[in-house]
Design a protein around this motif. Structure first.
Motif, mmCIF file in Angstrom:
data_model
loop_
_atom_site.group_PDB
_atom_site.id
_atom_site.type_symbol
_atom_site.label_atom_id
_atom_site.label_comp_id
_atom_site.label_asym_id
_atom_site.label_seq_id
_atom_site.Cartn_x
_atom_site.Cartn_y
_atom_site.Cartn_z
ATOM 1 N N HIS A 1 7.798 39.671 -23.607
ATOM 2 C CA HIS A 1 7.109 39.682 -24.902
ATOM 3 C C HIS A 1 5.612 39.407 -24.792
ATOM 4 N N VAL A 2 5.040 39.504 -23.586
ATOM 5 C CA VAL A 2 3.646 39.099 -23.396
ATOM 6 C C VAL A 2 2.747 40.270 -22.994
ATOM 7 N N GLN A 3 3.176 41.494 -23.308
ATOM 8 C CA GLN A 3 2.403 42.715 -23.082
ATOM 9 C C GLN A 3 2.262 43.105 -21.614
ATOM 10 N N ASP A 4 3.047 42.508 -20.750
ATOM 11 C CA ASP A 4 3.082 42.924 -19.353
ATOM 12 C C ASP A 4 3.855 44.247 -19.243
ATOM 13 N N ASP A 5 3.666 44.973 -18.149
ATOM 14 C CA ASP A 5 4.415 46.193 -17.867
ATOM 15 C C ASP A 5 5.898 45.841 -17.763
ATOM 16 N N ALA B 1 17.040 37.002 -9.676
ATOM 17 C CA ALA B 1 18.495 37.044 -9.585
ATOM 18 C C ALA B 1 18.945 37.112 -8.131
ATOM 19 N N GLY B 2 18.255 37.929 -7.332
ATOM 20 C CA GLY B 2 18.601 38.042 -5.921
ATOM 21 C C GLY B 2 18.393 36.743 -5.171
ATOM 22 N N GLU B 3 17.292 36.059 -5.464
ATOM 23 C CA GLU B 3 16.995 34.796 -4.799
ATOM 24 C C GLU B 3 18.057 33.741 -5.101
ATOM 25 N N LEU B 4 18.604 33.776 -6.315
ATOM 26 C CA LEU B 4 19.596 32.783 -6.731
ATOM 27 C C LEU B 4 21.038 33.260 -6.535
ATOM 28 N N ALA B 5 21.185 34.476 -5.987
ATOM 29 C CA ALA B 5 22.508 35.061 -5.759
ATOM 30 C C ALA B 5 23.306 35.154 -7.057
ATOM 31 N N LEU B 6 22.619 35.635 -8.114
ATOM 32 C CA LEU B 6 23.238 35.791 -9.422
ATOM 33 C C LEU B 6 23.124 37.230 -9.888
ATOM 34 N N GLU B 7 24.019 37.639 -10.772
ATOM 35 C CA GLU B 7 23.919 38.945 -11.401
ATOM 36 C C GLU B 7 22.872 38.894 -12.507
ATOM 37 N N GLN B 8 22.126 39.994 -12.702
ATOM 38 C CA GLN B 8 21.113 39.997 -13.757
ATOM 39 C C GLN B 8 21.731 39.787 -15.125
ATOM 40 N N GLY B 9 22.966 40.253 -15.303
ATOM 41 C CA GLY B 9 23.640 40.081 -16.575
ATOM 42 C C GLY B 9 24.083 38.660 -16.858
ATOM 43 N N ALA B 10 23.931 37.776 -15.878
ATOM 44 C CA ALA B 10 24.350 36.389 -16.064
ATOM 45 C C ALA B 10 23.339 35.571 -16.854
ATOM 46 N N PHE B 11 22.095 36.067 -16.956
ATOM 47 C CA PHE B 11 21.028 35.293 -17.576
ATOM 48 C C PHE B 11 21.077 35.400 -19.104
ATOM 49 N N GLY B 12 21.137 34.264 -19.750
ATOM 50 C CA GLY B 12 21.159 34.243 -21.208
ATOM 51 C C GLY B 12 19.757 34.085 -21.768
ATOM 52 N N TRP B 13 18.973 35.164 -21.711
ATOM 53 C CA TRP B 13 17.604 35.113 -22.232
ATOM 54 C C TRP B 13 17.623 34.951 -23.747
ATOM 55 N N LEU B 14 16.630 34.252 -24.276
ATOM 56 C CA LEU B 14 16.529 33.994 -25.705
ATOM 57 C C LEU B 14 15.230 34.556 -26.268
ATOM 58 N N SER B 15 15.218 34.804 -27.563
ATOM 59 C CA SER B 15 13.982 35.067 -28.302
ATOM 60 C C SER B 15 13.566 33.737 -28.917
ATOM 61 N N GLN B 16 12.629 33.065 -28.294
ATOM 62 C CA GLN B 16 12.279 31.688 -28.668
ATOM 63 C C GLN B 16 11.249 31.659 -29.794
ATOM 64 N N ARG C 1 -4.518 27.153 -21.271
ATOM 65 C CA ARG C 1 -5.638 27.384 -20.353
ATOM 66 C C ARG C 1 -6.133 28.823 -20.386
ATOM 67 N N ASP C 2 -5.202 29.794 -20.401
ATOM 68 C CA ASP C 2 -5.565 31.189 -20.167
ATOM 69 C C ASP C 2 -5.395 32.124 -21.354
ATOM 70 N N GLY C 3 -4.651 31.727 -22.383
ATOM 71 C CA GLY C 3 -4.405 32.648 -23.489
ATOM 72 C C GLY C 3 -3.383 33.690 -23.079
ATOM 73 N N GLN C 4 -3.816 34.883 -22.748
ATOM 74 C CA GLN C 4 -2.878 35.919 -22.305
ATOM 75 C C GLN C 4 -2.416 35.601 -20.896
ATOM 76 N N THR C 5 -1.130 35.409 -20.747
ATOM 77 C CA THR C 5 -0.592 34.985 -19.452
ATOM 78 C C THR C 5 0.905 35.259 -19.412
ATOM 79 N N GLY C 6 1.518 34.958 -18.263
ATOM 80 C CA GLY C 6 2.949 35.193 -18.096
ATOM 81 C C GLY C 6 3.792 34.009 -18.522
ATOM 82 N N ARG C 7 5.070 34.103 -18.210
ATOM 83 C CA ARG C 7 6.012 33.033 -18.537
ATOM 84 C C ARG C 7 6.875 32.705 -17.319
ATOM 85 N N MET C 8 7.130 31.423 -17.148
ATOM 86 C CA MET C 8 8.020 30.932 -16.103
ATOM 87 C C MET C 8 9.399 30.682 -16.716
ATOM 88 N N ALA C 9 10.415 30.622 -15.863
ATOM 89 C CA ALA C 9 11.776 30.381 -16.341
ATOM 90 C C ALA C 9 12.316 29.078 -15.761
#
Length: 249
Positions: A42-46, A58-73, A234-242
């Motif tokens: 939601h931050v205008q990144d590609d 997901a690969g680093e954590l050995a999880l399926e991408q479908g396992a993540f319960g992303w939210l609209s915060q 600090r930066d205004g337009q920026t990414g998000r960590m999980a």
């Protein structure tokens, strides 16, 4: 640009089947100003870059991408129980099912992870000052089958007390519900009538008042470490960590 994910693993006495991690900005493919492991769509990144970044995580954590319960915060107090269809509008999630990942995105707001000592339930909360003041942590604690005394919490990377300047209305909002909140505010030397807020202290107060006294973390400032963390202040337009938590089978 590094291709190696820099993951923070909580230092807390969680049961063996409880797994948790918090990402930094390192290890992805996003370009400035989102460089590099932006996980927010939601931050205008590609969007393709975000997809690659989420796949790497997901690969680093050995999880399926479908396992993540992303939210609209939305800085509210709604909580959902995973699994759930789609991307619900909520600021916290909980689950008792193995393999379901409670996921919170932040770039200064406080991510809070919780689990019970038996390792049967986990939860994650997006605790910016509005949600924290409105009772998001109390909502999450109430969702646990275990008593509050059997819940432990970890406070992830957030804007630190030397960086988080707020207006008097923020202090007043917290003071209405708990006079102890005064301990978390100090006068700003830069702007008369403003305060420096310690969101970690405020979260600990709320958790302890609700009965959760085993609280860990709370020592990483996003705004003061631009090499490692995203910071909206600090930066205004920026990414998000999980910040993530899940149960192994």
């Amino acid at each position: 640009m590094t291709s190696e994910l820099d993951l923070i693993r909580p230092d807390w006495p969680a049961p063996d089947r409880v797994r948790a991690a918090s990402t930094t900005r390192l290890g992805g493919v996003s370009q400035p100003p989102w460089h590099s492991l932006n996980l927010g769509i939601h931050v205008q990144d590609d969007s393709q870059h975000v997809t690659v970044n989420r796949s790497r995580l997901a690969g680093e954590l050995a999880l399926e991408q479908g396992a993540f319960g992303w939210l609209s915060q939305v800085h509210g107090t709604d909580l959902v129980t995973l699994p759930v269809d789609g991307i619900p509008e909520a600021d916290a999630s909980t689950t008792t099912q193995a393999g379901q990942v409670c996921a919170i995105l932040t770039a200064d707001c406080l991510p809070v992870l919780l689990c019970d000592r038996a390792g049967t339930q986990v939860a994650a909360a997006h605790a910016g000052w509005r949600g924290l003041c409105a009772g998001i942590l109390e909502q999450v604690i109430a969702s646990f089958a275990a008593p509050a005394a059997d819940i432990i919490a970890w406070l992830g990377p957030a804007i630190g007390p030397r960086q988080f300047e707020v207006g008097p209305e923020v202090r007043d909002a917290f003071m209405v519900t708990d006079a102890r909140a005064a301990e978390a505010f100090s006068a700003s030397g830069a702007r008369p009538g403003h305060f420096m807020a310690d969101i970690y202290c405020l979260a600990r107060q709320r958790l302890e008042k609700a009965g959760v006294t085993a609280v860990y973390g709370g020592d990483l400032c996003t705004a003061s470490d631009p090499q490692r963390f995203y910071s909206y202040r600090r930066d205004g337009q920026t990414g998000r960590m999980a910040t993530l938590i899940w149960l192994e089978p």
